[in-house]
Design a protein around this motif. Structure first.
Motif, short mmCIF file in Angstrom:
data_model
loop_
_atom_site.label_atom_id
_atom_site.label_comp_id
_atom_site.label_asym_id
_atom_site.label_seq_id
_atom_site.Cartn_x
_atom_site.Cartn_y
_atom_site.Cartn_z
N UNK I 15 5.92 -15.11 -7.56
CA UNK I 15 5.67 -13.78 -8.08
C UNK I 15 6.69 -12.81 -7.47
N UNK I 16 7.17 -11.88 -8.30
CA UNK I 16 8.19 -10.92 -7.87
C UNK I 16 7.78 -10.16 -6.59
N UNK I 17 8.61 -10.26 -5.54
CA UNK I 17 8.26 -9.67 -4.23
C UNK I 17 8.08 -8.16 -4.30
N UNK I 18 8.94 -7.48 -5.04
CA UNK I 18 8.85 -6.02 -5.13
C UNK I 18 7.56 -5.60 -5.82
N UNK I 19 7.27 -6.31 -6.91
CA UNK I 19 6.04 -6.00 -7.64
C UNK I 19 4.82 -6.24 -6.74
N UNK I 20 4.87 -7.34 -5.97
CA UNK I 20 3.77 -7.63 -5.05
C UNK I 20 3.61 -6.50 -4.04
N UNK I 21 4.73 -6.04 -3.50
CA UNK I 21 4.68 -4.95 -2.51
C UNK I 21 4.10 -3.69 -3.13
N UNK I 22 4.50 -3.39 -4.35
CA UNK I 22 3.97 -2.21 -5.04
C UNK I 22 2.46 -2.33 -5.23
N UNK I 23 2.01 -3.50 -5.66
CA UNK I 23 0.57 -3.71 -5.88
C UNK I 23 -0.21 -3.58 -4.58
N UNK I 24 0.36 -4.12 -3.50
CA UNK I 24 -0.33 -4.03 -2.20
C UNK I 24 -0.41 -2.57 -1.73
N UNK I 25 0.63 -1.82 -1.96
CA UNK I 25 0.60 -0.40 -1.57
C UNK I 25 -0.46 0.34 -2.38
N UNK I 26 -0.51 0.06 -3.67
CA UNK I 26 -1.52 0.72 -4.52
C UNK I 26 -2.93 0.29 -4.12
N UNK I 27 -3.07 -1.00 -3.76
CA UNK I 27 -4.38 -1.51 -3.31
C UNK I 27 -4.83 -0.73 -2.07
N UNK I 28 -3.89 -0.52 -1.16
CA UNK I 28 -4.23 0.19 0.08
C UNK I 28 -4.65 1.63 -0.23
N UNK I 29 -3.91 2.29 -1.13
CA UNK I 29 -4.27 3.67 -1.52
C UNK I 29 -5.66 3.71 -2.14
N UNK I 30 -5.91 2.77 -3.04
CA UNK I 30 -7.21 2.74 -3.72
C UNK I 30 -8.33 2.50 -2.71
N UNK I 31 -8.04 1.62 -1.74
CA UNK I 31 -9.04 1.37 -0.68
C UNK I 31 -9.35 2.67 0.06
N UNK I 32 -8.31 3.41 0.45
CA UNK I 32 -8.53 4.66 1.22
C UNK I 32 -9.37 5.65 0.41
N UNK I 33 -9.06 5.71 -0.87
CA UNK I 33 -9.79 6.62 -1.77
C UNK I 33 -11.28 6.26 -1.82
N UNK I 34 -11.53 4.97 -2.00
CA UNK I 34 -12.93 4.50 -2.10
C UNK I 34 -13.62 4.63 -0.74
N UNK I 35 -12.85 4.49 0.30
CA UNK I 35 -13.37 4.66 1.66
C UNK I 35 -13.83 6.12 1.84
N UNK I 36 -12.95 7.03 1.49
CA UNK I 36 -13.29 8.46 1.66
C UNK I 36 -14.49 8.82 0.80
N UNK I 37 -14.60 8.21 -0.38
CA UNK I 37 -15.73 8.51 -1.27
C UNK I 37 -17.01 7.83 -0.80
N UNK I 38 -16.92 7.05 0.30
CA UNK I 38 -18.12 6.40 0.83
C UNK I 38 -18.55 5.16 0.06
N UNK I 39 -17.70 4.70 -0.85
CA UNK I 39 -18.06 3.53 -1.68
C UNK I 39 -17.74 2.21 -0.96
N UNK I 40 -16.56 2.17 -0.34
CA UNK I 40 -16.12 0.94 0.34
C UNK I 40 -16.45 1.12 1.83
N UNK I 41 -17.64 0.72 2.17
CA UNK I 41 -18.15 1.07 3.51
C UNK I 41 -17.50 0.29 4.65
N UNK I 42 -17.22 -0.98 4.46
CA UNK I 42 -16.62 -1.77 5.54
C UNK I 42 -15.63 -2.76 4.96
N UNK I 43 -14.65 -3.10 5.78
CA UNK I 43 -13.72 -4.17 5.42
C UNK I 43 -13.29 -4.88 6.69
#
Lengths: 96, 96, 96, 96, 96, 96, 96, 96, 96, 96
Positions: I15-43
């Motif tokens: 799988x394309x390394x750059x695309x993977x890096x982009x997806x991982x960065x977006x995953x991290x952002x989405x996690x922080x968002x859900x964390x702040x919203x109190x939805x993703x309580x623990x990881x």
């Protein structure tokens, strides 16, 4: 010749406590004996379980079978035997 | 603190042979390094498989995770981690 | 010292036919060699599968590992190794 | 016609010891009988288990079923039957 | 002598459609041939799957192996073979 | 409408022998009845096991459930039900 | 006659996006058609998966097989079929 | 909020028949109560088994847990809980 | 309402390394968002694996499904969802 | 250092009810004690089961083993231990 043996002990709840204590004491003695003889090379407890991971060093499969089936707690054990050999990266004499 | 790690290596058949050789050499170097540091306490080959059983001695789960995921062959490995501790019958200092 | 080895062969459909034929011929030669040396004591085909059940007679786990991993078809095989020993009822010399 | 049969014996702990001894003696006699008749071709002990791997040579599935289900220890056995046939590399007459 | 064979067919999506159609036609012909010869006694489709349950009536395990491994779709099949015999309650001649 | 049912019978060792014999006799009668009614189309013994593979021909799932759960040995059976239908290659009228 | 069907959809990552969209649209149309005909009685999404649990109401196993294998996404689905019938406690007309 | 619950009932053979009948009657009453309250939306029998597939409609996981663990037959049940939600193709109001 | 979700990530080697890096960065952002919203309580990270154990706090199964299936790395994840509720011994407000 | 422990409790039906109540009360006290000491960080009930998912924060595997095996209900528990560590996306201090 090395083998990994994973042993899970299940003593029924209604088994006589004194008899269980006697068997455990004999198991421990037998372990020390095999330890001194260099046959039972390693033993570790598996966290959260009445189980161990052990490394045996024996002459043959037959010797391993005799050792395992004559353990005092053998009738209560479930066993998984994995034959091992020296790893090409190993530098320890006792990982032959 | 001890853990057993069972590692299965699966390098795809069409993977570049030179790159595979480089990774294996680096894996071996890394193993020796961790061996000397006392972290990778034991390694054995599983008979008939490109797999090993290893015993690690680390400070914490976090340290173990860092060690395992930074192995050169990690992307080709399937791992099973089993937390261990000293067995009550043990008399060896290094089975703590 | 005896071990049962169950071997499952899976050659990918797009693998070069000539190369596959060469490997199978070499596998057969190697089998005959090990047969004559008394190492590969028995082999049977599993009905309906490209698989066999074999009995090996070797000096040690290490010898068995060397034999198995150097088979020409080894990279295409999935293996299950079961250590065996003489059965108390056995009367055949070669079931030691 | 050959079949591999893997037999696991589990005699409950509270089963009468004398009766168990009688059944085991009868099992051994029956084994010798089938051995002499050329039906029970091979038997090996599985290391660390009260279990065996056996090779039967019978005329038909029906004959195999009759032999297995009339073994004195049959009620305590868990069985796995694998139909076998001659391997193309085989040169032994008795691996038909 | 009867055996149940469960066959699961998995043709890769990118496999040539014409070649697949040719193999399926040959499979059907071969089935009819074995049907007429009384070897392939029954076949049923498993609901929701590209799979069948079949009953074979052959002289020996070897004959069954030859039949199964020479099926045109064999390279795409996963098989499970279960040896059967006459049930004591059976009254049908063809359930021998 | 056809279904395959695989039945495994496990009667506990300490179950009353006379009662077991009565249940088996009633099971056999019930089988003959269902056989004559054309519901229990086939039955075969699984080699080495107290188990059978059966083919039922019923109007609906509900009828199959009623038949199976009212078998005299049902409380001792473990069942696996597989819905079947006519195979496109089938030419037998009774494999509908 | 009711059956539960659990469907798991796995479309390969490199499958053409437009073709996938076309198949999904056709799948949805087919679902609505079967819904209106009273054949596809219920559908629910399994949380966290591209999968559904469905209840079908058909005349026979053969009809169910035809419905399932002609679904536009069938080649990408893994299916598990469980035959159901009316529960004795049920009071709903449509749980027959 | 919907969940699928698969319940397998295993009442030991030597359990008091009257007590079992009482528990089953209470289970049926409780089912009707939950049915009327709209909590136990669907129930179906699994063919050949003393088991059911049910759909529950509850406010929260906690409510589902309280309902399940207070069922009269709960101590004899093995349960599998699968969280569900509305399928994008669904048009029924009650498949929310 | 709480659920445990175990996520296993498998990104194909090619799988394309750059695309993977982009997806991982977006995953991290989405996690922080859900964390702040109190939805993703623990990881938590699972030692030795590219996998996590997470605790979600959502209004309903539907909300959980939407959150999980819209994660940037969702197409590479294998998920196991376990519905949880407050333990009777719990005294923490956030373990409701 | 964190670990997830999944505990399944199975108290036999014929176990003395008063003794069971005493053990559960002691289990609850022990839980509170370990909670206050910061060792038993989280506990949740698994919906539909007499089971919990717990997060422990201990100094070492040995400490975890001592805690788990000295729980009053330990003889009735089946345990699965999963070593955890801080996730790179985590921002909570207590997910170390």
């Amino acid at each position: 010749m090395l083998s990994m043996v994973e042993m899970n002990v299940r003593i029924p709840m209604d088994f006589n406590k004194d008899e269980a204590a006697r068997l455990k004491a004999r198991e421990k003695d037998r372990f020390q004996e095999l330890r001194r003889a260099g046959k039972w090379r390693h033993i570790w407890r598996v966290v959260g379980h009445y189980a161990n991971v052990s490394i045996f060093d024996v002459e043959s499969n037959a010797e391993l079978h005799d050792i395992l089936t004559s353990l005092p707690l053998y009738p209560f054990m479930e066993m998984k035997v994995t034959p091992l050999c020296r790893h090409p990266s190993s530098t320890h004499d006792d990982e032959r």
